[in-house]
Design an enzyme around this catalytic site. Structure first.
Site, PDB file in Angstrom:
ATOM      1  N   ARG A   8       7.697 -47.110  -1.698  1.00  0.00           N
ATOM      2  CA  ARG A   8       8.677 -47.076  -2.792  1.00  0.00           C
ATOM      3  C   ARG A   8       9.980 -47.757  -2.386  1.00  0.00           C
ATOM      4  NH1 ARG A   8       8.736 -42.976  -6.615  1.00  0.00           N
ATOM      5  NH2 ARG A   8      10.915 -42.459  -6.282  1.00  0.00           N
ATOM      6  N   ARG A  28      14.605 -55.339   3.163  1.00  0.00           N
ATOM      7  CA  ARG A  28      15.164 -56.664   2.843  1.00  0.00           C
ATOM      8  C   ARG A  28      15.841 -57.286   4.041  1.00  0.00           C
ATOM      9  NH1 ARG A  28      18.223 -54.118  -1.453  1.00  0.00           N
ATOM     10  NH2 ARG A  28      16.765 -53.947  -3.204  1.00  0.00           N
ATOM     11  N   ARG A  41       5.753 -29.929  -4.300  1.00  0.00           N
ATOM     12  CA  ARG A  41       6.905 -29.595  -3.477  1.00  0.00           C
ATOM     13  C   ARG A  41       7.983 -29.115  -4.427  1.00  0.00           C
ATOM     14  NH1 ARG A  41       7.268 -27.990   1.260  1.00  0.00           N
ATOM     15  NH2 ARG A  41       9.148 -29.115   1.933  1.00  0.00           N
ATOM     16  N   ARG A  49      19.699 -34.190   1.417  1.00  0.00           N
ATOM     17  CA  ARG A  49      20.798 -35.038   0.971  1.00  0.00           C
ATOM     18  C   ARG A  49      21.904 -34.217   0.320  1.00  0.00           C
ATOM     19  NH1 ARG A  49      16.812 -38.544  -2.966  1.00  0.00           N
ATOM     20  NH2 ARG A  49      15.664 -36.760  -3.728  1.00  0.00           N
ATOM     21  N   GLU A  51      20.600 -30.590  -1.296  1.00  0.00           N
ATOM     22  CA  GLU A  51      19.217 -30.495  -1.755  1.00  0.00           C
ATOM     23  C   GLU A  51      18.316 -30.061  -0.610  1.00  0.00           C
ATOM     24  OE1 GLU A  51      18.205 -33.824  -4.305  1.00  0.00           O
ATOM     25  OE2 GLU A  51      16.159 -33.792  -3.519  1.00  0.00           O
ATOM     26  N   TYR A  82       3.593 -38.894  -9.384  1.00  0.00           N
ATOM     27  CA  TYR A  82       4.974 -39.080  -8.926  1.00  0.00           C
ATOM     28  C   TYR A  82       5.576 -40.225  -9.760  1.00  0.00           C
ATOM     29  CZ  TYR A  82       8.600 -39.552  -5.216  1.00  0.00           C
ATOM     30  OH  TYR A  82       9.761 -39.609  -4.480  1.00  0.00           O
ATOM     31  N   ASP A 128       8.383 -42.233 -11.932  1.00  0.00           N
ATOM     32  CA  ASP A 128       9.820 -42.431 -12.131  1.00  0.00           C
ATOM     33  C   ASP A 128      10.122 -42.299 -13.633  1.00  0.00           C
ATOM     34  OD1 ASP A 128      10.486 -42.836  -9.496  1.00  0.00           O
ATOM     35  OD2 ASP A 128      10.197 -45.004  -9.584  1.00  0.00           O
TER      36      ASP A 128
END
Ligand code: UDP
Length: 372
Positions: A171, A175, A253, A285, A305, A353, A355
Site C-alpha cells: 500500500r 520513491r 483488528r 500513532r 491510537e 481492507y 479505502d
C-alpha cells in the site's frame, strides 16, 4: 410503511447506495446501531476543531468518477498527507522517499540510495516474497524495515511480520524523489466542515434511525401493530455477525482511541500524523486533528491510537485478510449468495481492507447494477 430498501449501516457504502436509490425514486430506511451517521468517518466539532472520532481519514483517489461524485457533496481542502515516523529519538519522513533515505544513511542522491537498498535486498533472496517481512526488505532494505516497519506493523496487526501477507506493505509508495506525499493518487483532501456533513448530504431525504441494531429493528418490527415492509436489505455490517458467527468468527483488528484536549496548546506536534514505529511504544500513532484543516485555534485535540485484539462485541476496524480468514469469508459468501433479497457491501460486509474511494466506487457500481 413500505420501503424499497432497508439499509443497515449509515457509513459511506450505505449512504452512497441510499443516495443513488433515492435518486431513482426509491424509498429507503437507513438504520445504524451507533448514535451518529457516517460510520468510521464520523467527525465531530470540539474546541472548534473537526475531530476524526474513529481515526484519521484522508480522502484520496485516482478515480475521476469518484472524485467528481464526492465533490457534489463536499468541498475538499488542499491537505496532503505527509506523516512522519519516530523511532526511538530519530525522526523520518514517510512514505519511504529520498528524505527518509538521506536521514537514514546520510546520503543525497537516488543512486546512493538505490545501491544501499540493493545491497540489503540481496540478503532477502530473489523468490516471490512469502510474507510482509520479505516483501518489506525487498522494497526498502533491512534498515528501514527494522526501524520504520517491523515494530509498527507488529503492533498494528498483533502478529509478527513473518506471519502477515505481503500485500499490506505494498500500500505504501517507495520513491527515489524528495516527495513526502503518502499517496500516489491524483486527488486528495479533507472535506471542509467534516465527513459527517458530507454523509448528511448524501442521506438527505432518507429516513434515518439511530441507536438501532438490525436485530432489534427486526424484532420490534415483527411485533409492531403495523410493521414496515421492505423489498430488499442492504447490509453493511460484519458478514459473520449477520449469520450469528455460525461458521466461526472472522478475525478483525480493533483500535482503542485515547483522545486528549490540550487547552492553551496551539501546536502539539506540528503535523497531522506522527507514527511511533518502535515496538516498545504501545500506540502506533498520534493524530493532531487541527492540522488536517490548517487550523489556527488556540487549543488542540490529539488522539493516540492503540491497536487492540478483537472479539465479538468489540468494534471491528480492519479485516485480517490472511488465507484462513479469506477461506472462511468465502464460506460466508456462499451463505450470503443464498440469502434472498439481501445485498452485502462495504468493508465489513465484504471483509475487505477497502479505502474510502474504493468503498464509494463499489457502492456506485452496486447501485448501477441494482437500480438500472
Ligand atoms: N506501515 C509501516 N510503518 C509506518 C506506516 C505504515 O510499517 O510508519 C505499514 C504497516 O505494515 C501498515 C501498512 O503500512 O499495516 C499500512 O499502514 P497505514 O497506516 O497506511 O494504514 P491505515 O491504518 O492508515 O489504513
Amino acid at each position: 410503511m413500505h420501503y424499497d430498501y432497508l439499509i443497515v449501516g449509515a457509513g459511506l457504502y450505505g449512504a452512497v447506495f441510499a443516495h443513488e436509490a433515492m435518486a431513482k425514486g426509491k424509498r429507503v430506511l437507513v438504520i445504524d446501531r451507533r448514535s451518529h451517521i457516517a460510520g468510521n468517518v464520523h467527525t465531530q466539532l470540539q474546541n472548534d476543531i473537526w475531530v476524526h472520532k474513529y481515526g484519521a481519514h484522508i480522502f484520496h483517489t485516482s478515480d475521476e468518477r469518484v472524485w467528481a461524485y464526492v465533490n457534489r457533496f463536499a468541498t475538499f481542502n488542499r491537505f496532503v498527507n505527509s506523516p512522519v515516523a519516530i523511532w526511538n529519538d530519530e525522526l523520518y519522513n514517510l512514505p519511504f522517499n529520498m528524505n527518509t533515505f538521506s536521514k537514514m544513511w546520510g546520503i543525497r542522491t537516488p543512486q546512493e540510495a538505490r545501491e544501499i537498498i540493493e545491497r540489503q535486498r540481496s540478503e532477502a533472496g530473489t523468490g516471490e516474497p512469502r510474507n510482509l517481512e520479505e516483501q518489506a526488505i525487498r522494497l526498502v532494505g533491512r534498515d528501514i524495515y527494522e526501524k520504520l516497519i517491523k515494530g509498527y506493523t507488529q503492533k498494528q496487526w498483533g502478529r509478527p511480520c513473518t506471519e502477515l501477507p505481503a500485500f499490506i506493505i505494498r500500500r505504501l509508495p517507495v520513491r527515489f524523489t524528495y516527495d513526502n506525499n503518502y499517496f500516489n493518487d491524483t486527488h486528495q483532501g479533507i472535506p471542509v466542515g467534516g465527513y459527517t456533513a458530507m454523509v448528511e448530504r448524501l442521506l438527505q431525504g432518507a429516513e434515518v434511525r439511530l441507536n438501532l441494531t438490525y436485530r432489534d429493528y427486526l424484532e420490534a418490527n415483527a411485533s409492531a401493530a403495523e410493521p414496515d415492509t421492505f423489498d430488499k436489505v442492504l447490509y453493511t455490517g460484519a458478514i459473520d455477525e449477520y449469520f450469528g458467527y455460525r461458521l466461526g468468527a472472522l478475525e478483525y483488528r480493533s483500535l482503542r482511541f485515547e483522545e486528549e484536549t490540550l487547552e492553551g496548546c496551539d501546536n502539539f506536534q506540528g503535523n497531522a500524523a506522527v507514527n511511533y514505529t518502535s515496538a516498545d511504544v504501545p500506540y502506533t500513532r498520534i493524530i493532531e486533528h487541527k492540522h488536517f484543516e490548517f487550523g489556527t485555534q488556540p487549543d488542540t485535540v490529539i488522539t493516540r491510537e492503540y491497536p487492540a485484539a478483537w472479539k465479538p462485541g468489540d468494534e471491528p476496524y480492519y479485516p485480517v485478510n490472511n488465507e484462513k480468514n479469506d477461506a472462511l469469508y468465502q464460506q460466508y459468501r456462499a451463505l450470503a449468495e443464498a440469502e434472498k433479497n439481501v445485498i452485502f457491501g462495504g468493508r465489513l460486509g465484504e471483509y475487505r481492507y477497502y479505502d474510502m474511494d474504493k468503498v464509494i466506487l463499489a457502492a456506485l457500481n452496486r447501485a448501477d447494477e441494482e437500480l438500472s
